[in-house]
Design an enzyme around this catalytic site. Structure first.
Site, PDB file in Angstrom:
ATOM      1  N   GLU A   1      12.065  -1.764   2.302  1.00 13.79           N
ATOM      2  CA  GLU A   1      13.499  -2.204   1.933  1.00 13.79           C
ATOM      3  C   GLU A   1      14.061  -0.938   1.496  1.00 13.79           C
ATOM      4  OE1 GLU A   1      10.681  -5.616   0.033  1.00 13.79           O
ATOM      5  OE2 GLU A   1      10.409  -3.266   0.914  1.00 13.79           O
TER       6      GLU A   1
ATOM      7  N   LEU B   1     -19.424   7.948   8.003  1.00 11.22           N
ATOM      8  CA  LEU B   1     -18.639   6.661   7.085  1.00 11.22           C
ATOM      9  C   LEU B   1     -17.059   7.252   7.284  1.00 11.22           C
ATOM     10  CD1 LEU B   1     -21.184   5.517   4.580  1.00 11.22           C
ATOM     11  CD2 LEU B   1     -20.944   4.825   7.075  1.00 11.22           C
TER      12      LEU B   1
END
Length: 363
Positions: free
Chosen positions: A52, A204
């Site tokens: 916004e 990972l």
């Protein structure tokens, strides 16, 4: 052109940040004045301006008397950024059209009330199903207090994830593995068992070209039995230490890990498995709202047995390992077809001679 037309543009903008905003949701917004778009934006990353605010800044003075379309109810609280409702009211927006309400307890209807109290007309929800589809992990986390769990596995044609020595590198090809990194980019944590952590030495991390978003937190499940000292290291490429999950009562090992800069979570452990419901609530309290479980077989079956997996991603390579291969569901106990988890297939994707099938798990 009606509200749904402009909302779909906001949805398309939100999707541009796929995998970049966690733990925040993806949100898109546009400002429309006299039927023309005069400002638009999307939330790019946690800590950066909300959709916004970007759309209003781009619209400038043209926001006065205009309509703001936003995929998620505007926030009304101060976090890392100021409340969006204040900016909307100050900009002179006449009407806000929202896609769906925000389930975050800090918002949850308060944003709408704040806007109306400030003299802004509010319409919604509009294109709600499409807006909800943007953020399944965020919605699950907010509504349940537990992370959204995605299980990922690479298997052979006969359902094996490794040969008898535990070697799984590589069953799937490079293209299929690269696709799974797109899923890694969408989660807050990646969970493996300590044997997988030691044997495969996984990094990972998200390794995608031009990826600059946050890296998921490594979560290592360890029962504390036979855990050698060489495991007390960080995965390569990670600035943050892994979160080690240990059974309650393993105080000596927990002390050794914490002395080396690791974080430890003690969790109930029954009949050879962690109590997954307790584990997931603890991870959520640490800001892990989405979790990818990458195995091995014991870890995957623990989550599946607990019916704690919401989404499943299976990469299939054109190999056969036979009876001596390690099956990824061998430790899963399902008494009948009637009680078997079922995959609601969302997509089949082909990567050369590999296939990836994925979908929501129906328990």
């Amino acid at each position: 052109m009606g509200d749904e037309h402009f909302m779909r543009r906001a949805i398309a903008l939100a999707a541009l940040a796929d995998g970049r905003t966690h733990p925040n949701p993806m949100v898109g917004a546009i400002v429309v004045r006299k039927g023309r778009i005069v400002g638009e934006g999307f939330h790019r990353q946690a800590g950066l301006p909300h959709a916004e605010a970007i759309a209003l800044r781009q619209a400038g003075r043209k926001a006065m008397g205009a309509i703001l379309y936003v995929t998620l109810e505007p926030c009304c609280h101060r976090g890392r950024t100021p409340p969006c409702t204040d900016a909307i009211i100050s900009a002179g927006i006449d009407r806000v059209v929202y896609g769906m309400r925000d389930p975050n307890p800090l918002v949850r209807g308060r944003g709408i009330k704040s806007l109306r109290a400030g003299g802004v007309r509010v319409t919604g929800p509009v294109a709600e199903r499409e807006c909800r589809a943007l953020n399944p992990a965020y919605l699950y986390w907010m509504n349940t207090g537990r992370p959204y769990v995605i299980a990922k596995v690479g298997i052979t044609l006969d359902g094996k994830l490794a040969d008898r020595s535990g070697n799984s590198q590589w069953i799937t090809n490079a293209a299929a593995r690269a696709y799974t990194h797109e899923w890694r980019a969408r989660v807050d944590g990646i969970c493996v068992g300590w044997r997988t952590f030691l044997h495969d030495r996984p990094r990972l991390t998200v390794r995608l070209p031009r990826y600059r978003g946050p890296q998921p937190r490594p979560v290592i499940l360890a029962n504390g039995i036979g855990l050698p000292s060489r495991s007390l290291r960080r995965p390569m490429g990670h600035a943050r230490p892994p979160l080690w999950v240990l059974p309650q009562g393993t105080t000596t090992l927990a002390r050794h890990l914490t002395q080396r800069g690791h974080e430890v979570l003690l969790c109930p452990h029954r009949e050879g498995r962690f109590v997954i419901a307790t584990l997931l609530r603890s991870l959520a309290s640490r800001g892990i709202g989405s979790l990818m479980v990458e195995g091995g077989a014991h870890t995957l079956s623990t989550f599946l047995q607990a019916r704690a997996v919401q989404y499943l991603v299976i990469g299939i390579g054109p190999l056969l390992l036979g009876g001596e291969g390690l099956g990824w569901t061998d430790r899963l106990s399902i008494p009948s077809l009637r009680k078997a988890p079922r995959l609601a297939v969302a997509a089949w994707r082909r990567f050369g001679d590999n296939v990836v099938v994925e979908g929501r798990v129906r328990n």
